[in-house]
Design an enzyme around this catalytic site. Structure first.
Site, PDB file in Angstrom:
ATOM      1  N   GLY A 187       0.825  -1.197   0.000  1.00 59.68           N
ATOM      2  CA  GLY A 187       0.000   0.000   0.000  1.00 59.68           C
ATOM      3  C   GLY A 187       0.855   1.241   0.000  1.00 59.68           C
ATOM      4  O   GLY A 187       2.022   1.219   0.425  1.00 59.68           O
TER       5      GLY A 187
ATOM      6  N   HIS B  18      -2.830   7.268   7.083  1.00 63.28           N
ATOM      7  CA  HIS B  18      -1.895   8.201   6.428  1.00 63.28           C
ATOM      8  C   HIS B  18      -2.623   9.466   5.972  1.00 63.28           C
ATOM      9  O   HIS B  18      -2.105  10.574   6.100  1.00 63.28           O
ATOM     10  CB  HIS B  18      -1.271   7.555   5.179  1.00 63.28           C
ATOM     11  CG  HIS B  18      -0.005   6.805   5.434  1.00 63.28           C
ATOM     12  ND1 HIS B  18       1.144   7.395   5.898  1.00 63.28           N
ATOM     13  CD2 HIS B  18       0.311   5.497   5.241  1.00 63.28           C
ATOM     14  CE1 HIS B  18       2.117   6.487   5.998  1.00 63.28           C
ATOM     15  NE2 HIS B  18       1.628   5.321   5.606  1.00 63.28           N
TER      16      HIS B  18
ATOM     17  N   GLN C  11       2.877  10.060   0.991  1.00 61.50           N
ATOM     18  CA  GLN C  11       4.178   9.370   1.034  1.00 61.50           C
ATOM     19  C   GLN C  11       5.040   9.667  -0.186  1.00 61.50           C
ATOM     20  O   GLN C  11       6.232   9.365  -0.187  1.00 61.50           O
ATOM     21  CB  GLN C  11       3.981   7.851   1.148  1.00 61.50           C
ATOM     22  CG  GLN C  11       3.415   7.434   2.497  1.00 61.50           C
ATOM     23  CD  GLN C  11       3.346   5.926   2.594  1.00 61.50           C
ATOM     24  OE1 GLN C  11       2.408   5.318   2.106  1.00 61.50           O
ATOM     25  NE2 GLN C  11       4.361   5.327   3.199  1.00 61.50           N
TER      26      GLN C  11
ATOM     27  N   HIS D 183      -4.424   1.288   7.592  1.00 60.33           N
ATOM     28  CA  HIS D 183      -3.095   1.915   7.577  1.00 60.33           C
ATOM     29  C   HIS D 183      -3.076   3.089   6.587  1.00 60.33           C
ATOM     30  O   HIS D 183      -2.562   4.174   6.911  1.00 60.33           O
ATOM     31  CB  HIS D 183      -2.056   0.848   7.199  1.00 60.33           C
ATOM     32  CG  HIS D 183      -0.644   1.333   7.158  1.00 60.33           C
ATOM     33  ND1 HIS D 183       0.313   0.930   8.059  1.00 60.33           N
ATOM     34  CD2 HIS D 183      -0.016   2.177   6.309  1.00 60.33           C
ATOM     35  CE1 HIS D 183       1.471   1.526   7.765  1.00 60.33           C
ATOM     36  NE2 HIS D 183       1.295   2.279   6.701  1.00 60.33           N
ATOM     37  N   GLU D 184      -3.643   2.870   5.399  1.00 65.11           N
ATOM     38  CA  GLU D 184      -3.609   3.927   4.371  1.00 65.11           C
ATOM     39  C   GLU D 184      -4.554   5.082   4.718  1.00 65.11           C
ATOM     40  O   GLU D 184      -4.203   6.252   4.517  1.00 65.11           O
ATOM     41  CB  GLU D 184      -3.930   3.352   2.986  1.00 65.11           C
ATOM     42  CG  GLU D 184      -2.963   2.270   2.496  1.00 65.11           C
ATOM     43  CD  GLU D 184      -1.486   2.608   2.648  1.00 65.11           C
ATOM     44  OE1 GLU D 184      -1.116   3.796   2.562  1.00 65.11           O
ATOM     45  OE2 GLU D 184      -0.692   1.682   2.879  1.00 65.11           O
TER      46      GLU D 184
ATOM     47  N   CYS E 235       5.837   0.150   7.379  1.00 61.80           N
ATOM     48  CA  CYS E 235       5.464   1.292   6.530  1.00 61.80           C
ATOM     49  C   CYS E 235       6.664   1.706   5.697  1.00 61.80           C
ATOM     50  O   CYS E 235       7.782   1.768   6.209  1.00 61.80           O
ATOM     51  CB  CYS E 235       5.011   2.449   7.424  1.00 61.80           C
ATOM     52  SG  CYS E 235       4.566   3.928   6.493  1.00 61.80           S
ATOM     53  N   LEU E 236       6.427   2.004   4.424  1.00 62.67           N
ATOM     54  CA  LEU E 236       7.527   2.397   3.531  1.00 62.67           C
ATOM     55  C   LEU E 236       8.179   3.710   3.972  1.00 62.67           C
ATOM     56  O   LEU E 236       9.315   3.978   3.595  1.00 62.67           O
ATOM     57  CB  LEU E 236       7.009   2.531   2.087  1.00 62.67           C
ATOM     58  CG  LEU E 236       6.490   1.235   1.457  1.00 62.67           C
ATOM     59  CD1 LEU E 236       5.866   1.521   0.092  1.00 62.67           C
ATOM     60  CD2 LEU E 236       7.609   0.202   1.323  1.00 62.67           C
TER      61      LEU E 236
HETATM   62 NI    NI Z   1       2.550   3.466   5.531  1.00 62.72          NI
END
Ligand code: NI
Length: 171
Positions: A47, A140, A52, A136-137, A94-95
């Protein structure tokens, strides 16, 4: 189309307000969606949210197949979690916080209402990992990272590690 740079913890764009998408029929918007897919797959991640890549719009991608199955690519525009049931504690990363995995409690099952990239409104049901990815998204887009879901003690410990790694230039 391009793979964009993923912004990391500490970047102000991760905690800036994300604007609602109002115009879907726009070449810039189509390019953003394509770039988000390519960036997510290349990372690789399941995701990615627009902030991000430094774009403060309420747009996210979820793809549990990481580019292997086109039917699993979900584009969430202006998503809202409208129903949540159960609770599961599981590992999450998380990226924007590379190499960090922590156990986070998330609903077992959620329903998300969102527009797709063409502006069609639909409801999406997810359970397990898909429910976790949706939450999670959407977090964000509400300027919340998964570490914000940890206890304040745990969050403090984790973020001290993160800052130490960043100082070392690990990421
Ligand atoms: Ni993330």
């Amino acid at each position: 189309m391009a793979i964009r740079e993923i912004v990391k913890y500490g970047d102000p764009r991760l905690v800036a307000k994300n604007e609602t998408v109002k115009v879907f029929d726009d070449p810039g918007f189509a390019a953003l969606i394509q770039d988000m897919k390519e960036t997510c797959w290349a990372a690789p991640g399941v995701g990615l949210a627009a902030p991000q890549i430094g774009v403060n719009l309420r747009v996210a991608i979820v793809d549990l197949s990481i580019g292997k199955d086109p039917s699993q690519v979900l584009v969430l525009v202006n998503p809202v979690v409208v129903d949540a049931q159960g609770l599961i504690r599981d590992e999450e990363g998380c990226l924007s916080l590379p190499d960090l995995v922590e156990t986070v409690a998330r609903p077992e099952k959620v329903t998300v209402e969102a527009f797709d990239e063409r502006g069609n409104r639909r409801a999406l049901d997810g359970r397990g990992l898909l429910a976790r990815a949706f939450c999670h998204e959407v977090d964000h887009l509400d300027q919340r990272l998964f570490v914000d879901r940890l206890s304040s003690l745990k969050k403090g410990l984790v973020l001290r590690q993160v800052v130490k790694r960043q100082k070392k230039g690990a990421w």
